[in-house]
Design an enzyme around this catalytic site. Structure first.
Site, short mmCIF file in Angstrom:
data_model
loop_
_atom_site.label_atom_id
_atom_site.label_comp_id
_atom_site.label_asym_id
_atom_site.label_seq_id
_atom_site.Cartn_x
_atom_site.Cartn_y
_atom_site.Cartn_z
N SER A 370 0.85 -0.84 0.38
CA SER A 370 0.00 0.12 0.36
C SER A 370 0.62 1.55 0.06
O SER A 370 2.41 1.11 -0.17
CB SER A 370 -0.76 0.02 1.05
OG SER A 370 -0.15 0.48 2.24
N HIS A 392 -2.29 -10.35 -6.23
CA HIS A 392 -1.11 -9.60 -7.50
C HIS A 392 -1.40 -7.53 -6.44
O HIS A 392 -0.95 -7.23 -6.65
CB HIS A 392 -3.15 -9.40 -8.00
CG HIS A 392 -3.85 -8.18 -7.90
ND1 HIS A 392 -4.93 -8.40 -6.69
CD2 HIS A 392 -4.26 -7.13 -8.32
CE1 HIS A 392 -5.15 -7.32 -6.13
NE2 HIS A 392 -5.34 -6.53 -7.51
N ALA A 394 -2.01 -6.50 -1.71
CA ALA A 394 -1.79 -6.83 -0.50
C ALA A 394 -3.70 -7.69 -0.35
O ALA A 394 -3.97 -8.11 0.33
CB ALA A 394 -2.30 -5.49 0.70
#
Length: 465
Positions: A370, A392, A394
C-alpha cells in the site's frame, strides 16, 4: 442521405433462411452501412450468402457468415452440482463472500480448476484474487473490466537519498509527467506501434475506440492506480538482472488499459450474457466459446488491450526516465487482469487471473503493498495447485464505501507522516488502512513465490490531484 431501411422480407427475398441470421444481418448492416444505398447493402448480403466461408473471421461480415454456416446455439446454462478442483491460499484471511464467488465459478460447465489467492476479496464475476481454468472458453468478467491491468518497475543506479534531499524536484516530475483519471492527458503524444495492431482496423467495436486510446496513451486511471518513486532493495545476489544486492531508486506504476479495455469488457460481456445466459448468482460469469466469431474477436481485443496497457507503462517510464536523465538498469513487469492459454494437467486451458500475478517457475513479478507498505519483487515457484499464480497485492480489507465512512483524513495523514511518505492525490478509499497486511499475505504464499527484492514507496501520485 436517408437512413437505410432494411426489413426481414428483403433478406428472405434474396434467399436468407428464416431465423436468427436475419436479425443479426439487419443489425450489422444498420450499424455499419446505415448511410449506404439499399441496393448496395442487399448486394453485400447476397455475396456473403453465396460464399460465407470467405467471410469467416471478417470484422463486419464474419458473424453473419458464421450464423449461415454454423449457427451459435443460444441456450440457458445450468451450473454443475459439483465444483471443479480448487485450492484457497490464506483461507482464514479471506471473507466468505469472495470464497462463495469462487465456488460459483467452479460450478460452470466450462470450469476445470480454480484457486483463490491470499489477497482475495469480492468483485464482479470472479473474486479479486481468483484464478480459473476453463476449456476453450473465455469469461470477460473473469479477466476483469480493466483488461491488462499491470505492474511495471524500473530500477535506476541513483542514490535513494536524493528522494529526500531533492524531494520537490521528484514531486514536480510526477506532476509534470504522470496523468490520471478520465480527463488528464499529455499534450504531446508520440505515435506508438500499438496503433498499428490489426484489431484497431479489423474489429469495428475496437476501431471506434482508437482515437480515445491514442489520447489516453501514457495516462493512468483512478481508483488504486498510481505512479511512485521509491527505494528498491535487491536482496538476492543471484537475481536474473545481474544487479548487485543493495538499494536503488525505483519507479513503480500500476494501471491498465483505460477506456479501451473498459469498453471492450462491457461490449463482450453483453454478448456473453446473451449467448450463455446463467442463473442470477452466476450471470457475470457468462463465457464466449473460442470457436465462435465473438470468442475469437474478444481474444484478439483482449490481447490488444493488454498490449496497450503495456504501451501506457512504457510511455510513463520513458517520460520519467528522460526527466531523471538516466536509463534503467532493468525493468520488471507483469499483467494481473488477463487470460492466458496455458497447459493444465497436460491439456491446453484458458487460465483467467483476475487480480492474480503469473507465478510460473522462474517467472518474475511484482506484488505491491500500500502507500505505506513495501511491495515485493518475486520469482514464481510454479505451484500447480495455484495454477502457477500468486496474489496481485495486499488486497482490500475495507470496501471503498466502508473506508470512506470509517477512516478520517487526519488518521491517514498521521500514518503517511510516520512512514515518511508523500502522497499527491488519492482519497480515503485508498488509505493504507483499507488494505490487508501485505506481510501476512506474503507469509500465506511462500509456496507460490520467493522474494528477491522489495520496493518501498516514498513519493506517490494518484488520481484527484
Amino acid at each position: 442521405m436517408a437512413k437505410l431501411k432494411l426489413r426481414g422480407k428483403d433478406l428472405i427475398a434474396i434467399g436468407y433462411p428464416q431465423g436468427k441470421v436475419i436479425s443479426i444481418a439487419i443489425d450489422i448492416m444498420l450499424r455499419h452501412y446505415k448511410r449506404d444505398r439499399k441496393d448496395k447493402v442487399v448486394q453485400r448480403l447476397k455475396t456473403v450468402l453465396k460464399t460465407p466461408e470467405k467471410y469467416i473471421g471478417d470484422g463486419i461480415m464474419g458473424k453473419i457468415a458464421e450464423e449461415l454456416m454454423q449457427p451459435v446455439k443460444v441456450e440457458a446454462q445450468k451450473l454443475n452440482t459439483q465444483r471443479a478442483p480448487f485450492t484457497i491460499f490464506g483461507e482464514n484471511e479471506i471473507q466468505e463472500e469472495a470464497k462463495h464467488q469462487l465456488y460459483t465459478a467452479l460450478k460452470l460447465p466450462v470450469a476445470k480448476a480454480g484457486a483463490l489467492m491470499p489477497d482475495g476479496h469480492s468483485g464482479y464475476g470472479l473474486p479479486i484474487g481468483g484464478v480459473l481454468a476453463t476449456e476453450n472458453a473465455v469469461i470477460p468478467y473473469g479477466v476483469g473490466v480493466d483488461i491488462g491491468c499491470r505492474m511495471c518497475l524500473s530500477i535506476y543506479d541513483i542514490n535513494v537519498s536524493y528522494l529526500e534531499g531533492h524531494k520537490d524536484k521528484y514531486i514536480q516530475m510526477l506532476r509534470d509527467h504522470s496523468k490520471f483519471g478520465g480527463y488528464e492527458v499529455h499534450k504531446n503524444i508520440p505515435m506508438h506501434e500499438i496503433f498499428e495492431h490489426k484489431g484497431f482496423s479489423e474489429i469495428p467495436t475496437v476501431k471506434k475506440l482508437k482515437d480515445k486510446a491514442f489520447k489516453q496513451l501514457g495516462s493512468s486511471g483512478g481508483g488504486n492506480h498510481f505512479v511512485e518513486f521509491g527505494s528498491v532493495e535487491i536482496t538476492d545476489p543471484d537475481n536474473e538482472f545481474d544487479i548487485p544486492p543493495g538499494k536503488y531508486l525505483g519507479i513503480l506504476s500500476h494501471s491498465g488499459s483505460r477506456g479501451l479495455g473498459a469498453n471492450i469488457a462491457k461490449h463482450y460481456t453483453k454478448l456473453a450474457m446473451k449467448q450463455n445466459p446463467l442463473p442470477q448468482e452466476a450471470k457475470h460469469l457468462a463465457w464466449l466459446d473460442l470457436n465462435t466469431h465473438d470468442g475469437q474477436e474478444y481474444w484478439i481485443a483482449m490481447n490488444l488491450a493488454g498490449d496497450y496497457a503495456s504501451a501506457c507503462h512504457d510511455d510513463i517510464h520513458r517520460r520519467l526516465s528522460k526527466a531523471l536523465g538516466s536509463r534503467p538498469l532493468t525493468v520488471i513487469e507483469n499483467h494481473h487482469n488477463f487470460a492466458w492459454k496455458e497447459e493444465v494437467e497436460g491439456k491446453e486451458m484458458i487460465v483467467h487471473r483476475k487480480g492474480a500475478t503469473p507465478a510460473g517457475k522462474n517467472v518474475l513479478g511484482i506484488i505491491p503493498g500500500s502507500m505505506t507498505a513495501p511491495g515485493f519483487i518475486v520469482r514464481g515457484k510454479g505451484n500447480e495447485a495455484s495454477l502457477n499464480s500468486a496474489s496481485h497485492g495486499a488486497g482490500r480489507r475495507l470496501s471503498r464505501r466502508k473506508a470512506k465512512t470509517m477512516l478520517t483524513g487526519s488518521e491517514v495523514k498521521k500514518m503517511l507522516r510516520d512512514h515518511g511518505v508523500t502522497v499527491l492525490g488519492g482519497g480515503l478509499d485508498e488509505a493504507p488502512m483499507a488494505y490487508k497486511d501485505i506481510h501476512k499475505v506474503m507469509a500465506n504464499q511462500t509456496e507460490l513465490v520467493e522474494v528477491i527484492g522489495m520496493f518501498t514507496p516514498k513519493i506517490v501520485r494518484m488520481d484527484k490531484n
